[in-house]
Design an enzyme around this catalytic site. Structure first.
Site, short mmCIF file in Angstrom:
data_model
loop_
_atom_site.label_atom_id
_atom_site.label_comp_id
_atom_site.label_asym_id
_atom_site.label_seq_id
_atom_site.Cartn_x
_atom_site.Cartn_y
_atom_site.Cartn_z
N HIS A 256 0.84 -1.20 0.00
CA HIS A 256 0.00 0.00 0.00
C HIS A 256 0.88 1.24 0.00
CE1 HIS A 256 -3.35 2.64 0.66
NE2 HIS A 256 -2.82 3.10 1.79
N ALA B 51 -3.62 5.86 6.46
CA ALA B 51 -4.64 6.60 5.71
C ALA B 51 -4.73 8.03 6.23
CB ALA B 51 -5.98 5.89 5.84
N GLY B 52 -4.79 8.98 5.31
CA GLY B 52 -4.92 10.38 5.68
C GLY B 52 -3.62 11.07 6.02
N SER C 37 -1.14 10.96 -1.20
CA SER C 37 -1.59 11.37 -2.53
C SER C 37 -1.33 12.85 -2.79
CB SER C 37 -3.08 11.06 -2.70
OG SER C 37 -3.32 9.67 -2.61
N ARG D 273 19.24 13.41 15.29
CA ARG D 273 19.32 14.72 14.64
C ARG D 273 20.43 14.75 13.61
NH1 ARG D 273 16.74 19.10 16.86
NH2 ARG D 273 18.36 20.48 16.04
#
Length: 316
Positions: free
Chosen positions: A143, A160-161, A165, A251
């Protein structure tokens, strides 16, 4: 993912390229080869006629047919029996040579697919070996959004979110290319190579929340999409619940590691998603950093070495 190929599928896929004709054993079209990477003693996928160590596709060239003709009747019958008994996926005769009638009859009786090609033996061997090896190679669907960034394959992952995209859309506007959105498929075509492709259903498409499904080829042109690419880097987007407080070492080196995909460990860089961060620039920088590391250039290691040298010079 378990993969296989039948005689009919192989014939249809290679018929035009290899000028194949199916001359005997049509009822054997459902014979298949199963991918089985755990079986070290499995037969070769394709090769010239070998009775002792049979190949799954047995190729009969000029020399192989001449050898059959040199046998007496009993030896010839026994040899054809051995060829048929191991149930090869198919027999393939090269250079449009005529098929011996006893071999044709045995193929029909045993439902063994028998093909004739106009190509030479080595052409059959090269094409069939490559095609079968690629078709039966281990594969997995992951995915994420798979893109070409600075000429290397980068898989963008995250829950998701997390903005995968939207990040892909920004990268497209900056001149990078899309391979596959949501469900790229990766095939291990060599011990150290994962080839990523897009399922036919999702070709050229990118789904962005609020905009729906976009056709990248229509919006950005043919050069904005890529048919396939080797996976070299994974960029993982994460949304920390609180402001991350990395250690001093993190870092310097960043949050990097690897992800095991099939038999390979793929380099992975994790980018925290927070308001105000330009993820497109960070992803480009992560890709450039990976390219430098593959060339043996590690800025963090260089800084640590400089720091150590400075401390040594100042130590009395």
């Amino acid at each position: 993912m378990n993969t296989s190929i039948t005689a009919r599928e192989l014939f249809d896929q290679q018929r035009d390229k290899l000028a194949l004709r199916w001359v005997a054993g049509p009822k054997g079209e459902h014979r298949e080869i199963q991918a089985n990477s755990n079986n070290a003693r499995r037969p070769s996928l394709a090769g010239y006629l070998n009775v002792i160590y049979p190949n799954k596709v047995q190729i009969l060239g000029t020399e192989e047919l001449a050898w059959l003709d040199s046998l007496d009747a009993r030896q010839r019958w026994e040899t054809i029996e051995k060829i048929i008994q191991v149930q090869p996926l198919a027999l393939a005769i090269s250079k449009n040579q005529s098929c011996p009638e006893d071999l044709r009859a045995a193929a029909d009786e045993s439902n063994t697919p028998l093909w004739i090609s106009s190509k030479r033996g080595h052409e059959l061997l090269n094409h069939l070996s490559y095609h079968l090896a690629r078709t039966l190679a281990p594969r997995v669907t992951l995915h994420g959004v798979f893109m070409e960034i600075y000429s290397i394959g980068v898989l963008i992952t995250g829950e998701a979110g997390s903005g995968k995209s939207e990040l892909a859309l920004e990268l497209l506007s900056r001149g990078h290319r899309l391979v596959a959105d949501d469900a790229p498929e990766f095939t291990q075509i060599a011990p150290d190579v994962l080839d990523g492709t897009c399922p036919e259903l999702l070709q050229d498409l990118l789904e962005v929340r609020g905009l729906g499904v976009l056709n990248v080829r229509d919006m950005f042109g043919d050069t904005a999409v890529k048919k396939n690419k080797y996976l070299r880097l994974i960029v993982h987007l994460t949304r920390p619940m609180t402001e991350p407080t990395p250690s001093g070492y993190e870092r310097l080196t960043g949050d990097s590691g690897s992800r095991h995909v099939l038999d390979l460990d793929v380099p992975l860089i994790t980018l925290p998603v927070m308001p105000g961060r330009n993820l497109a620039v960070l992803t480009e920088a992560a890709t450039r950093l990976h390219i430098l590391r593959t060339k043996g250039i590690d800025p963090a290691a260089m800084f640590i070495a400089r720091h150590s040298n400075l401390l040594e010079r100042r130590t009395p």
